[in-house]
Design an enzyme around this catalytic site. Sequence first.
Site, PDB file in Angstrom:
ATOM      1  N   CYS A 124     -27.503  10.294   5.470  1.00 58.06           N
ATOM      2  CA  CYS A 124     -26.661  11.085   6.363  1.00 58.06           C
ATOM      3  C   CYS A 124     -27.055  10.735   7.807  1.00 58.06           C
ATOM      4  CB  CYS A 124     -26.898  12.560   6.054  1.00 58.06           C
ATOM      5  SG  CYS A 124     -25.948  13.659   7.085  1.00 58.06           S
ATOM      6  N   CYS A 131     -24.090  17.756  20.428  1.00 55.59           N
ATOM      7  CA  CYS A 131     -22.648  17.679  20.169  1.00 55.59           C
ATOM      8  C   CYS A 131     -21.942  18.615  21.146  1.00 55.59           C
ATOM      9  CB  CYS A 131     -22.338  18.099  18.732  1.00 55.59           C
ATOM     10  SG  CYS A 131     -20.586  17.960  18.299  1.00 55.59           S
ATOM     11  N   CYS A 135     -19.567  24.241  17.557  1.00 56.05           N
ATOM     12  CA  CYS A 135     -19.305  25.103  16.391  1.00 56.05           C
ATOM     13  C   CYS A 135     -20.410  26.163  16.322  1.00 56.05           C
ATOM     14  CB  CYS A 135     -19.261  24.277  15.109  1.00 56.05           C
ATOM     15  SG  CYS A 135     -17.990  23.007  15.163  1.00 56.05           S
ATOM     16  N   CYS A 138     -23.473  25.926  13.853  1.00 59.56           N
ATOM     17  CA  CYS A 138     -24.122  24.621  13.737  1.00 59.56           C
ATOM     18  C   CYS A 138     -25.248  24.485  14.774  1.00 59.56           C
ATOM     19  CB  CYS A 138     -23.073  23.522  13.936  1.00 59.56           C
ATOM     20  SG  CYS A 138     -23.784  21.872  14.058  1.00 59.56           S
ATOM     21  N   CYS A 354     -27.791  20.337   9.866  1.00 55.00           N
ATOM     22  CA  CYS A 354     -27.986  19.325  10.887  1.00 55.00           C
ATOM     23  C   CYS A 354     -28.417  19.987  12.187  1.00 55.00           C
ATOM     24  CB  CYS A 354     -26.743  18.467  11.046  1.00 55.00           C
ATOM     25  SG  CYS A 354     -25.419  19.176  11.979  1.00 55.00           S
TER      26      CYS A 354
HETATM   27  N1  SAH Z   1     -19.203  16.689  13.616  1.00 57.67           N
HETATM   28  C1  SAH Z   1     -18.777  16.333  12.319  1.00 57.67           C
HETATM   29  C2  SAH Z   1     -19.862  15.731  11.472  1.00 57.67           C
HETATM   30  C3  SAH Z   1     -21.224  16.337  11.585  1.00 57.67           C
HETATM   31  S1  SAH Z   1     -21.364  17.990  10.997  1.00 57.67           S
HETATM   32  C4  SAH Z   1     -18.147  17.534  11.627  1.00 57.67           C
HETATM   33  O1  SAH Z   1     -18.229  18.634  12.142  1.00 57.67           O
HETATM   34  O2  SAH Z   1     -17.539  17.319  10.581  1.00 57.67           O
HETATM   35  C5  SAH Z   1     -21.287  17.689   9.239  1.00 57.67           C
HETATM   36  C6  SAH Z   1     -20.965  18.903   8.413  1.00 57.67           C
HETATM   37  O3  SAH Z   1     -22.041  19.847   8.464  1.00 57.67           O
HETATM   38  C7  SAH Z   1     -19.727  19.625   8.899  1.00 57.67           C
HETATM   39  O4  SAH Z   1     -18.846  19.885   7.842  1.00 57.67           O
HETATM   40  C8  SAH Z   1     -20.292  20.915   9.456  1.00 57.67           C
HETATM   41  O5  SAH Z   1     -19.370  21.962   9.384  1.00 57.67           O
HETATM   42  C9  SAH Z   1     -21.484  21.138   8.552  1.00 57.67           C
HETATM   43  N2  SAH Z   1     -22.441  22.093   9.112  1.00 57.67           N
HETATM   44  C10 SAH Z   1     -22.817  22.280  10.390  1.00 57.67           C
HETATM   45  N3  SAH Z   1     -23.692  23.297  10.500  1.00 57.67           N
HETATM   46  C11 SAH Z   1     -23.885  23.773   9.262  1.00 57.67           C
HETATM   47  C12 SAH Z   1     -24.663  24.823   8.713  1.00 57.67           C
HETATM   48  N4  SAH Z   1     -25.426  25.603   9.475  1.00 57.67           N
HETATM   49  N5  SAH Z   1     -24.599  25.015   7.394  1.00 57.67           N
HETATM   50  C13 SAH Z   1     -23.833  24.232   6.593  1.00 57.67           C
HETATM   51  N6  SAH Z   1     -23.073  23.233   7.045  1.00 57.67           N
HETATM   52  C14 SAH Z   1     -23.098  23.001   8.373  1.00 57.67           C
HETATM   53 FE1  SF4 Z   2     -20.524  19.129  16.298  1.00 57.83          FE
HETATM   54 FE2  SF4 Z   2     -21.871  20.602  14.563  1.00 57.83          FE
HETATM   55 FE3  SF4 Z   2     -19.319  21.146  15.058  1.00 57.83          FE
HETATM   56 FE4  SF4 Z   2     -19.955  18.914  13.681  1.00 57.83          FE
HETATM   57  S1  SF4 Z   2     -20.302  21.022  13.043  1.00 57.83           S
HETATM   58  S2  SF4 Z   2     -18.486  19.123  15.402  1.00 57.83           S
HETATM   59  S3  SF4 Z   2     -21.902  18.399  14.697  1.00 57.83           S
HETATM   60  S4  SF4 Z   2     -20.978  21.291  16.542  1.00 57.83           S
END
Ligand code: SAH
Ligand code: SF4
Length: 379
Positions: A124, A131, A135, A138, A354
């Site tokens: 991964c 970022c 979100c 995240c 992540c």
């Molecule tokens: N930015 C891209 C890829 C990186 S994040 C995206 O958002 O798709 C990869 C995945 O991890 C995404 O589906 C995101 O929603 C998830 N993710 C982020 N934080 C998380 C958390 N605390 N628990 C579970 N999944 C998470």
């Molecule tokens: Fe960025 Fe995290 Fe949202 Fe993916 S899930 S777009 S890494 S803020």
Amino acid sequence: MGSAASWHPRLDFVTDLFRLLPTEMDELMVRLGLPRYRADQILRALYHESPSSLADIRQLPAGLRARLEEEGYSIGSEAEVRRVMSGDGLTTKLLLEMAGGTLLETVCMQYPSSDGGHPRSTVCVSTQAGCAMGCVFCATGQMGFERNLQAEELVAQVVHLARILRARNEHVTNVVFMGMGEPLANYKETIRAVRLLTDPRAFGLGQRSITISTVGVISGIDRLAEEDLQVGLAISLHAPNDTLRRKLVPTANEHSVGDLLSAARRYFKKTGRRVTFEYAMIAGMNDSPEVAAELARVLRGSGAHVNLIPVNPTPGGYGRPPRRAVLEFERVLREAGVNCTIRVEKGTEISAACGQLRTTEGARSVAVDAIRLAGAPVL
Ligand code: SAH
Ligand code: SF4
């Protein structure tokens, strides 16, 4: 932690050989007046032996190694700051330090094969340090944007783990761009990395063994569909309507749920590859049976696949729903005919969502074995 101000000056004039596509390596040899087989020698060494410096490529005459160095070429820039492994040994998480002090995370998740052969080993990869998408659930989104990573820094993560696996007589079988950052907001470098990872003269993975995950950069999805690539696409949907989605993904103003579904359809039409929708389940936010029913209505008939991800709790206070809520959500989707899986939890005691490992390292607040790291992303 690195910033634009502390950008490592070496990057201005040193080119990492891991950045060069095989055709560019050929051109370099021509420019240096060398035969093409030297390019193959270098590429073989880079991708099959994982040297950490030019001096390690013993197949090349010392004079040529010195010449490459004089011309400003080097190999790799990552240093392993920390390695955490799950008790069952199937999940390995690395904290890597790149040029300029940038810290990023890379995870390898393994799945034993049923016939006793090599395990499936998925790496991964992080595409950005931090970022900008913010979100709310995240850890990476909460740390803000630091910088885009270069293609060679993406490749370095895979090669670094390949080296660890090689010592165990195993190899990387899949790559997912699901680590820190938004890959389609760093489009060119991500695509260059995909080409390096899939070129038979470079890392040599099958294109179908690669998945790019996006929060929904529509222009990037359309651009990706036009590339001559067969990579998988995952769209992080998280909600069936725009009101709810905006609460979770603050940048979602730029694209509606409807826009994302249309982009997914276009991607499928153009590439023949079905899109996966990721759905991070957060207690009390988007995990009710009513929301599941709405999601089913939105997705029905699209042939879409939904991957439910019970969130790993992060400091923001967004919690994981109880198991029964996750199972009920899955049931509602399935009964409505929507394809659905629950993401396998792996190495719960070590694997972080992540951004979490870096966050704890940055704060230096938690001892390594005391880190409560939860469910790594798994496809
Ligand atoms: N930015 C891209 C890829 C990186 S994040 C995206 O958002 O798709 C990869 C995945 O991890 C995404 O589906 C995101 O929603 C998830 N993710 C982020 N934080 C998380 C958390 N605390 N628990 C579970 N999944 C998470
Ligand atoms: Fe960025 Fe995290 Fe949202 Fe993916 S899930 S777009 S890494 S803020």
